[in-house]
Structures are given as C-alpha cells and as structure tokens.
Design a protein around this motif. Structure first.
Motif, PDB file in Angstrom:
ATOM      1  N   THR A 183       0.861  -1.176   0.000  1.00  0.00           N
ATOM      2  CA  THR A 183       0.000   0.000   0.000  1.00  0.00           C
ATOM      3  C   THR A 183       0.897   1.225   0.000  1.00  0.00           C
ATOM      4  O   THR A 183       1.834   1.307   0.792  1.00  0.00           O
ATOM      5  CB  THR A 183      -0.891   0.013   1.261  1.00  0.00           C
ATOM      6  N   GLY A 184       0.624   2.151  -0.907  1.00  0.00           N
ATOM      7  CA  GLY A 184       1.432   3.369  -0.939  1.00  0.00           C
ATOM      8  C   GLY A 184       1.327   4.121  -2.235  1.00  0.00           C
ATOM      9  O   GLY A 184       0.390   3.931  -3.016  1.00  0.00           O
ATOM     10  N   LEU A 185       2.307   4.982  -2.461  1.00  0.00           N
ATOM     11  CA  LEU A 185       2.388   5.769  -3.685  1.00  0.00           C
ATOM     12  C   LEU A 185       3.362   5.097  -4.635  1.00  0.00           C
ATOM     13  O   LEU A 185       4.449   4.674  -4.236  1.00  0.00           O
ATOM     14  CB  LEU A 185       2.877   7.188  -3.392  1.00  0.00           C
ATOM     15  N   TYR A 186       2.960   5.036  -5.900  1.00  0.00           N
ATOM     16  CA  TYR A 186       3.792   4.477  -6.947  1.00  0.00           C
ATOM     17  C   TYR A 186       4.017   5.552  -8.002  1.00  0.00           C
ATOM     18  O   TYR A 186       3.121   6.360  -8.266  1.00  0.00           O
ATOM     19  CB  TYR A 186       3.105   3.275  -7.610  1.00  0.00           C
ATOM     20  N   ALA A 187       5.200   5.571  -8.613  1.00  0.00           N
ATOM     21  CA  ALA A 187       5.516   6.534  -9.662  1.00  0.00           C
ATOM     22  C   ALA A 187       5.838   5.792 -10.951  1.00  0.00           C
ATOM     23  O   ALA A 187       6.533   4.765 -10.939  1.00  0.00           O
ATOM     24  CB  ALA A 187       6.695   7.404  -9.255  1.00  0.00           C
ATOM     25  N   CYS A 188       5.349   6.335 -12.052  1.00  0.00           N
ATOM     26  CA  CYS A 188       5.695   5.825 -13.372  1.00  0.00           C
ATOM     27  C   CYS A 188       7.154   6.198 -13.638  1.00  0.00           C
ATOM     28  O   CYS A 188       7.533   7.361 -13.520  1.00  0.00           O
ATOM     29  CB  CYS A 188       4.790   6.441 -14.430  1.00  0.00           C
ATOM     30  N   GLN A 189       7.967   5.231 -13.987  1.00  0.00           N
ATOM     31  CA  GLN A 189       9.387   5.476 -14.197  1.00  0.00           C
ATOM     32  C   GLN A 189       9.671   6.183 -15.514  1.00  0.00           C
ATOM     33  O   GLN A 189      10.769   6.673 -15.729  1.00  0.00           O
ATOM     34  CB  GLN A 189      10.161   4.160 -14.116  1.00  0.00           C
ATOM     35  N   GLU A 190       8.671   6.287 -16.375  1.00  0.00           N
ATOM     36  CA  GLU A 190       8.837   6.988 -17.647  1.00  0.00           C
ATOM     37  C   GLU A 190       8.592   8.489 -17.504  1.00  0.00           C
ATOM     38  O   GLU A 190       9.327   9.301 -18.031  1.00  0.00           O
ATOM     39  CB  GLU A 190       7.881   6.393 -18.686  1.00  0.00           C
ATOM     40  N   CYS A 191       7.539   8.863 -16.731  1.00  0.00           N
ATOM     41  CA  CYS A 191       7.147  10.290 -16.681  1.00  0.00           C
ATOM     42  C   CYS A 191       6.982  10.820 -15.256  1.00  0.00           C
ATOM     43  O   CYS A 191       6.637  11.982 -15.077  1.00  0.00           O
ATOM     44  CB  CYS A 191       5.852  10.497 -17.453  1.00  0.00           C
ATOM     45  N   ASN A 192       7.162   9.984 -14.251  1.00  0.00           N
ATOM     46  CA  ASN A 192       7.009  10.347 -12.834  1.00  0.00           C
ATOM     47  C   ASN A 192       5.569  10.628 -12.409  1.00  0.00           C
ATOM     48  O   ASN A 192       5.353  11.156 -11.323  1.00  0.00           O
ATOM     49  CB  ASN A 192       7.915  11.519 -12.457  1.00  0.00           C
ATOM     50  N   HIS A 193       4.574  10.261 -13.220  1.00  0.00           N
ATOM     51  CA  HIS A 193       3.168  10.364 -12.808  1.00  0.00           C
ATOM     52  C   HIS A 193       2.984   9.472 -11.583  1.00  0.00           C
ATOM     53  O   HIS A 193       3.462   8.342 -11.559  1.00  0.00           O
ATOM     54  CB  HIS A 193       2.260   9.913 -13.953  1.00  0.00           C
ATOM     55  N   GLU A 194       2.300   9.978 -10.560  1.00  0.00           N
ATOM     56  CA  GLU A 194       2.141   9.232  -9.310  1.00  0.00           C
ATOM     57  C   GLU A 194       0.699   8.805  -9.102  1.00  0.00           C
ATOM     58  O   GLU A 194      -0.233   9.506  -9.481  1.00  0.00           O
ATOM     59  CB  GLU A 194       2.586  10.093  -8.131  1.00  0.00           C
TER      60      GLU A 194
END
Length: 80
Positions: A31-42
C-alpha cells in the motif's frame, strides 16, 4: 513529485521493495504511492489492488510504463 509537510510522519528505508519495477495491471504488493518510471506520474494503490493499466495515461510507448513504489503507507511500517 510526492511532497510532505512534517517529516516526523516519514522515515527513510533501504528496503529492496523500493527498487522493484512493476508492469501496468500488476497486483500492488504494498500500500502506498507508486511513480511511473517513464514520466514520474504518481498514483496511490492499496496492497492487492491492480496497478493502473498501460492506457491509464499517455506515453509515446505504453511498453515503457513501469510502476515503482516511492512511499510505503501502512500502520505495519515497523515490520517492513
């Protein structure tokens, strides 16, 4: 980028879970925050829920989307 006001609510971890990259639609392991490694969208996700699919947000290449845990959010944090 994730922000916070009071650092007493966060503590730094060297756990390998923060290094793992997850494909779109995979089951969130934490459970938590995830970031897209391509664009940093969270995004926020709960353990056991599916991470957003490849069409969740636009990229030149949907195959480039990989989610990475950036903030673990759980009352069991001391066990992490």
């Amino acid at each position: 980028m994730a922000m916070f006001k009071n650092e007493s609510h966060l503590w730094q971890s060297t756990c390998d879970a923060f290094e793992d990259e997850h494909l779109p639609g995979a089951v969130a392991l934490w459970t938590g925050l995830y970031a897209c490694q391509e664009c940093n969208h969270e995004i926020a996700s709960n353990e056991g829920d599916l991470l957003p699919p490849a069409n969740h947000h636009r990229h030149a290449s949907p195959e480039a989307i990989r989610w990475k845990l950036i903030v673990y959010a759980d009352q069991r944090a001391k066990e992490f």
